[in-house]
Design a protein around this motif. Structure first.
Motif, PDB file in Angstrom:
ATOM      1  N   LEU A  56      45.736 118.567 109.494  1.00 10.43           N
ATOM      2  CA  LEU A  56      44.839 119.711 109.660  1.00 10.43           C
ATOM      3  C   LEU A  56      45.112 120.863 108.703  1.00 10.43           C
ATOM      4  O   LEU A  56      44.360 121.839 108.695  1.00 10.43           O
ATOM      5  N   GLY A  57      46.207 120.784 107.946  1.00  7.73           N
ATOM      6  CA  GLY A  57      46.554 121.906 107.081  1.00  7.73           C
ATOM      7  C   GLY A  57      46.868 123.149 107.877  1.00  7.73           C
ATOM      8  O   GLY A  57      46.648 124.270 107.420  1.00  7.73           O
ATOM      9  N   ALA A  58      47.376 122.976 109.099  1.00 10.94           N
ATOM     10  CA  ALA A  58      47.615 124.097 110.004  1.00 10.94           C
ATOM     11  C   ALA A  58      49.082 124.157 110.401  1.00 10.94           C
ATOM     12  O   ALA A  58      49.761 123.131 110.475  1.00 10.94           O
ATOM     13  N   ASP A  59      49.542 125.371 110.673  1.00  7.23           N
ATOM     14  CA  ASP A  59      50.864 125.539 111.267  1.00  7.23           C
ATOM     15  C   ASP A  59      50.746 125.212 112.749  1.00  7.23           C
ATOM     16  O   ASP A  59      49.754 125.568 113.397  1.00  7.23           O
ATOM     17  N   ALA A  60      51.743 124.530 113.275  1.00  7.61           N
ATOM     18  CA  ALA A  60      51.750 124.162 114.687  1.00  7.61           C
ATOM     19  C   ALA A  60      52.965 124.777 115.369  1.00  7.61           C
ATOM     20  O   ALA A  60      54.050 124.839 114.784  1.00  7.61           O
ATOM     21  N   GLU A  90      50.077 124.675 119.955  1.00  7.88           N
ATOM     22  CA  GLU A  90      49.123 125.693 119.521  1.00  7.88           C
ATOM     23  C   GLU A  90      49.038 125.605 118.001  1.00  7.88           C
ATOM     24  O   GLU A  90      50.046 125.389 117.330  1.00  7.88           O
ATOM     25  N   ILE A  91      47.827 125.761 117.465  1.00  4.15           N
ATOM     26  CA  ILE A  91      47.644 125.684 116.016  1.00  4.15           C
ATOM     27  C   ILE A  91      47.142 127.014 115.467  1.00  4.15           C
ATOM     28  O   ILE A  91      46.559 127.820 116.196  1.00  4.15           O
ATOM     29  N   SER A  92      47.378 127.200 114.161  1.00  3.77           N
ATOM     30  CA  SER A  92      47.123 128.497 113.524  1.00  3.77           C
ATOM     31  C   SER A  92      45.687 128.683 113.060  1.00  3.77           C
ATOM     32  O   SER A  92      45.310 129.793 112.686  1.00  3.77           O
ATOM     33  N   VAL A  93      44.884 127.620 113.048  1.00  9.10           N
ATOM     34  CA  VAL A  93      43.526 127.744 112.512  1.00  9.10           C
ATOM     35  C   VAL A  93      42.503 127.799 113.647  1.00  9.10           C
ATOM     36  O   VAL A  93      42.647 127.109 114.646  1.00  9.10           O
ATOM     37  N   PRO A  94      41.456 128.625 113.496  1.00  7.43           N
ATOM     38  CA  PRO A  94      40.457 128.722 114.560  1.00  7.43           C
ATOM     39  C   PRO A  94      39.605 127.461 114.682  1.00  7.43           C
ATOM     40  O   PRO A  94      39.253 127.056 115.784  1.00  7.43           O
ATOM     41  N   GLU A  95      39.276 126.849 113.554  1.00 12.26           N
ATOM     42  CA  GLU A  95      38.455 125.635 113.597  1.00 12.26           C
ATOM     43  C   GLU A  95      39.089 124.586 112.693  1.00 12.26           C
ATOM     44  O   GLU A  95      38.995 124.668 111.477  1.00 12.26           O
ATOM     45  N   PRO A  96      39.764 123.581 113.279  1.00 16.16           N
ATOM     46  CA  PRO A  96      40.471 122.585 112.481  1.00 16.16           C
ATOM     47  C   PRO A  96      39.529 121.752 111.618  1.00 16.16           C
ATOM     48  O   PRO A  96      38.441 121.391 112.043  1.00 16.16           O
ATOM     49  N   VAL A  97      39.987 121.475 110.387  1.00 17.12           N
ATOM     50  CA  VAL A  97      39.249 120.635 109.454  1.00 17.12           C
ATOM     51  C   VAL A  97      40.190 119.546 108.960  1.00 17.12           C
ATOM     52  O   VAL A  97      41.310 119.836 108.527  1.00 17.12           O
TER      53      VAL A  97
END
Length: 143
Positions: A56-60, A90-97
């Motif tokens: 997701l390119g997100a911090d978890a 919990e993830i850092s992005v509002p809308e995962p891509v």
């Protein structure tokens, strides 16, 4: 037939607004929780953070331990055995891509979880039975 190797998999339960984040491999009809295989020598917690970053390119951030589901299945004549370590994340992005072309992510309303093909089914059933704020679950392989 050779004996199954045991795979260790870290899975993320990501809730938002009474919806659960699921992932599907393109071309498949069923979904599963985000996450993936724990690499040899890798801590399970580190694996889920790494997998979320890759997918997701997100911090978890791990918010809690949800449980473990042992699962087995046969695919293409090979027996698979896995231990799914499940964490509230919990993830850092509002809308995962999706950052991976073969995966697509979608939000599933919790009310639809019982009627949706989420695998392994034992994990879906454990989530349904546990509810929010429940003690960690353990589900043994029925194989």
């Amino acid at each position: 037939m050779s004996a199954a190797t045991t795979e260790i998999i870290a899975r993320a339960v990501i809730w938002r607004d009474s919806r659960l984040l699921l992932v599907r491999q393109r071309g498949k009809a069923w979904s599963f929780l985000p996450g993936g295989h724990v690499e040899p020598g890798e801590r399970v917690e580190a694996a889920i953070v790494r997998e979320i970053a890759e997918e997701l390119g997100a911090d978890a951030k791990i918010a809690g331990f949800a449980g473990v589901v042992e699962h087995g299945y046969i695919e293409n004549g090979a027996t698979h055995h896995e231990l799914n370590f499940v964490f509230e994340v919990e993830i850092s992005v509002p809308e995962p891509v999706s950052q991976e072309n073969h995966l697509e992510f979608h939000w599933l309303p919790v009310a639809q979880l019982a009627d949706t093909d989420v695998r392994p089914s034992a994990l879906k059933n454990a989530l349904l039975a546990a509810g929010e704020g429940a003690a960690p679950f353990w589900h043994a392989w029925n194989g």
